[in-house]
Design a protein around this motif. Structure first.
Motif, PDB file in Angstrom:
ATOM      1  N   LYS A 173       0.688  -1.443  -0.029  1.00  0.00           N
ATOM      2  CA  LYS A 173      -0.107  -0.010  -0.166  1.00  0.00           C
ATOM      3  C   LYS A 173       0.774   1.319   0.098  1.00  0.00           C
ATOM      4  O   LYS A 173       0.602   2.172  -0.555  1.00  0.00           O
ATOM      5  N   LEU A 174       1.976   1.149   0.893  1.00  0.00           N
ATOM      6  CA  LEU A 174       2.725   2.378   0.848  1.00  0.00           C
ATOM      7  C   LEU A 174       3.530   2.556  -0.227  1.00  0.00           C
ATOM      8  O   LEU A 174       3.585   3.643  -0.919  1.00  0.00           O
ATOM      9  N   LEU A 175       3.986   1.576  -1.110  1.00  0.00           N
ATOM     10  CA  LEU A 175       4.723   1.277  -2.137  1.00  0.00           C
ATOM     11  C   LEU A 175       3.924   2.180  -3.463  1.00  0.00           C
ATOM     12  O   LEU A 175       4.311   2.663  -4.254  1.00  0.00           O
ATOM     13  N   ASP A 176       2.693   1.643  -3.389  1.00  0.00           N
ATOM     14  CA  ASP A 176       1.575   2.052  -4.355  1.00  0.00           C
ATOM     15  C   ASP A 176       1.293   3.484  -4.506  1.00  0.00           C
ATOM     16  O   ASP A 176       1.383   4.075  -5.366  1.00  0.00           O
ATOM     17  N   ASN A 177       1.210   3.971  -3.129  1.00  0.00           N
ATOM     18  CA  ASN A 177       1.129   5.396  -2.975  1.00  0.00           C
ATOM     19  C   ASN A 177       2.423   6.178  -3.535  1.00  0.00           C
ATOM     20  O   ASN A 177       1.835   7.292  -4.190  1.00  0.00           O
ATOM     21  N   LEU A 178       3.360   5.539  -3.198  1.00  0.00           N
ATOM     22  CA  LEU A 178       4.755   6.361  -3.609  1.00  0.00           C
ATOM     23  C   LEU A 178       4.574   6.428  -5.136  1.00  0.00           C
ATOM     24  O   LEU A 178       4.969   7.313  -5.725  1.00  0.00           O
ATOM     25  N   LYS A 179       4.270   5.364  -5.762  1.00  0.00           N
ATOM     26  CA  LYS A 179       4.377   5.167  -7.110  1.00  0.00           C
ATOM     27  C   LYS A 179       3.557   5.953  -7.926  1.00  0.00           C
ATOM     28  O   LYS A 179       3.799   6.834  -8.663  1.00  0.00           O
ATOM     29  N   THR A 180       2.295   6.396  -7.173  1.00  0.00           N
ATOM     30  CA  THR A 180       1.091   7.307  -7.939  1.00  0.00           C
ATOM     31  C   THR A 180       1.916   8.767  -7.608  1.00  0.00           C
ATOM     32  O   THR A 180       1.416   9.511  -8.518  1.00  0.00           O
ATOM     33  N   GLN A 181       2.287   9.185  -6.499  1.00  0.00           N
ATOM     34  CA  GLN A 181       2.749  10.346  -6.172  1.00  0.00           C
ATOM     35  C   GLN A 181       3.903  10.694  -7.137  1.00  0.00           C
ATOM     36  O   GLN A 181       4.036  12.022  -7.660  1.00  0.00           O
ATOM     37  N   THR A 182       4.837   9.861  -7.637  1.00  0.00           N
ATOM     38  CA  THR A 182       6.040  10.292  -8.355  1.00  0.00           C
ATOM     39  C   THR A 182       5.769   9.781  -9.920  1.00  0.00           C
ATOM     40  O   THR A 182       6.493  10.269 -10.625  1.00  0.00           O
ATOM     41  N   ALA A 183       4.542   9.597 -10.301  1.00  0.00           N
ATOM     42  CA  ALA A 183       4.192   9.074 -11.622  1.00  0.00           C
ATOM     43  C   ALA A 183       4.265  10.300 -12.420  1.00  0.00           C
ATOM     44  O   ALA A 183       4.496  10.552 -13.755  1.00  0.00           O
ATOM     45  N   SER A 184       3.784  11.356 -11.840  1.00  0.00           N
ATOM     46  CA  SER A 184       3.597  12.786 -12.662  1.00  0.00           C
ATOM     47  C   SER A 184       5.149  13.559 -12.790  1.00  0.00           C
ATOM     48  O   SER A 184       5.144  14.493 -13.479  1.00  0.00           O
ATOM     49  N   THR A 185       5.882  13.275 -12.219  1.00  0.00           N
ATOM     50  CA  THR A 185       7.389  13.681 -12.126  1.00  0.00           C
ATOM     51  C   THR A 185       8.205  12.909 -12.809  1.00  0.00           C
ATOM     52  O   THR A 185       7.984  11.917 -13.510  1.00  0.00           O
ATOM     53  N   ASN A 186       9.292  13.273 -13.016  1.00  0.00           N
ATOM     54  CA  ASN A 186      10.439  12.378 -13.830  1.00  0.00           C
ATOM     55  C   ASN A 186      10.797  11.382 -12.648  1.00  0.00           C
ATOM     56  O   ASN A 186      11.987  11.550 -11.790  1.00  0.00           O
ATOM     57  N   PRO A 187      10.317  10.121 -12.480  1.00  0.00           N
ATOM     58  CA  PRO A 187      10.820   9.134 -11.530  1.00  0.00           C
ATOM     59  C   PRO A 187      12.493   8.854 -11.637  1.00  0.00           C
ATOM     60  O   PRO A 187      12.787   8.510 -12.691  1.00  0.00           O
ATOM     61  N   GLN A 188      12.857   8.776 -10.453  1.00  0.00           N
ATOM     62  CA  GLN A 188      14.308   8.512 -10.301  1.00  0.00           C
ATOM     63  C   GLN A 188      14.409   7.073  -9.357  1.00  0.00           C
ATOM     64  O   GLN A 188      13.233   7.133  -8.428  1.00  0.00           O
ATOM     65  N   THR A 189      15.040   6.241  -9.334  1.00  0.00           N
ATOM     66  CA  THR A 189      15.147   5.066  -8.480  1.00  0.00           C
ATOM     67  C   THR A 189      15.461   5.529  -7.199  1.00  0.00           C
ATOM     68  O   THR A 189      16.493   6.293  -6.786  1.00  0.00           O
ATOM     69  N   ILE A 190      14.579   5.109  -6.144  1.00  0.00           N
ATOM     70  CA  ILE A 190      14.897   5.318  -4.875  1.00  0.00           C
ATOM     71  C   ILE A 190      15.243   4.013  -4.113  1.00  0.00           C
ATOM     72  O   ILE A 190      14.518   3.176  -4.156  1.00  0.00           O
ATOM     73  N   ALA A 191      16.326   4.098  -3.394  1.00  0.00           N
ATOM     74  CA  ALA A 191      16.662   2.807  -2.544  1.00  0.00           C
ATOM     75  C   ALA A 191      16.423   3.152  -1.190  1.00  0.00           C
ATOM     76  O   ALA A 191      16.944   4.079  -0.570  1.00  0.00           O
ATOM     77  N   PHE A 192      15.546   2.315  -0.609  1.00  0.00           N
ATOM     78  CA  PHE A 192      15.062   2.367   0.894  1.00  0.00           C
ATOM     79  C   PHE A 192      15.841   1.741   1.739  1.00  0.00           C
ATOM     80  O   PHE A 192      16.275   0.407   1.723  1.00  0.00           O
ATOM     81  N   ASP A 193      16.063   2.160   3.034  1.00  0.00           N
ATOM     82  CA  ASP A 193      16.623   1.324   4.201  1.00  0.00           C
ATOM     83  C   ASP A 193      15.323   0.726   4.768  1.00  0.00           C
ATOM     84  O   ASP A 193      14.633   1.598   4.934  1.00  0.00           O
ATOM     85  N   ILE A 194      15.545  -0.543   5.061  1.00  0.00           N
ATOM     86  CA  ILE A 194      14.407  -0.939   5.861  1.00  0.00           C
ATOM     87  C   ILE A 194      14.814  -1.259   7.270  1.00  0.00           C
ATOM     88  O   ILE A 194      15.811  -2.034   7.679  1.00  0.00           O
TER      89      ILE A 194
END
Length: 227
Positions: A33-54
């Motif tokens: 759910k979190l990643l889906d929301n982030l994907k939607t938020q960044t879809a309108s911009t120039n998406p760049q790869t984001i590496a997350f610390d877990i």
């Protein structure tokens, strides 16, 4: 119900905190759910790869669960896992840390063609023959006879030292820095300190100057040096 996966911004990037008390089903659902929301938020911009610390808190994730977590990220082309950290360690890691922090007294002969690897600091009383190799993860205190190759901070720790007389050695190494002893043309004795300086090259000093050479180590041993 509190989300089992929460995004947090840090000075180094982005961290996803996983609820250590939630079950895996809820964690994976919340993460998607979190990643889906982030994907939607960044879809309108120039998406760049984001590496997350877990971050998993006081919960240690076995390899199978880590693999499942990484599979989720594989469904998102612009997201990836940088590292997974927790506040607990495995038994193997605990043993490695204890071994690394201990001082080993080594009184043995290392012959031509032999390699000896030891974690932690070493007080060496034996002999390293020409062609023999002693690789130590920590510092080395030499009271024996070294004619071969000796390395402190193996494989790549440059904050370690070799203390003692190694003028007969073929080569000395600290981390990834090394010198052929025959090329040094330096006088050595039991009070010689070999270390890596601020320019990332091997340098030489005296044990009575250890406070200036390595203040952290000097404080660890109580700040008392008998030259």
């Amino acid at each position: 119900m509190q989300d089992a996966a929460v995004l947090k911004g840090t000075k180094d990037g982005y961290e996803i905190i996983l609820d250590e008390n939630a079950n895996l089903k809820d964690i994976f659902s919340s993460l998607r759910k979190l990643l889906d929301n982030l994907k939607t938020q960044t879809a309108s911009t120039n998406p760049q790869t984001i590496a997350f610390d877990i971050y998993t808190g006081m919960r240690l994730w076995p390899a199978a669960d880590r693999s499942e977590l990484e599979k989720i990220f594989s469904d998102y082309s612009t997201f990836s896992v940088h590292k997974i950290t927790s506040d607990v360690i495995t038994k193997e890691e605990s043993n490695r840390i204890l071994e690394q922090s201990s001082v080993h007294i080594v009184d043995r002969v290392i012959r031509n063609g032999q390699e000896v690897h030891i974690q932690g600091d070493v007080l060496f009383l034996g002999t390293v023959h020409e062609g023999g190799k002693l690789f130590v993860g920590g510092n080395i205190f030499v009271l024996g006879n070294v004619q071969g190759i000796i390395q402190a901070g193996a494989p790549d720790l440059e904050d370690k030292m070799i203390i003692g007389d190694v003028h007969n050695a073929q080569q000395v190494r600290i981390g990834e820095q090394f010198e052929i002893v025959a090329d040094m043309k330096r006088e050595m004795d039991s009070g010689t300190v070999i270390y890596v300086n601020d320019l990332h090259v091997l340098d030489y000093g005296k044990v009575e100057n250890l406070k200036q050479i390595n203040p952290k180590f000097y404080n660890q041993i109580g700040g008392v040096i008998n030259g």
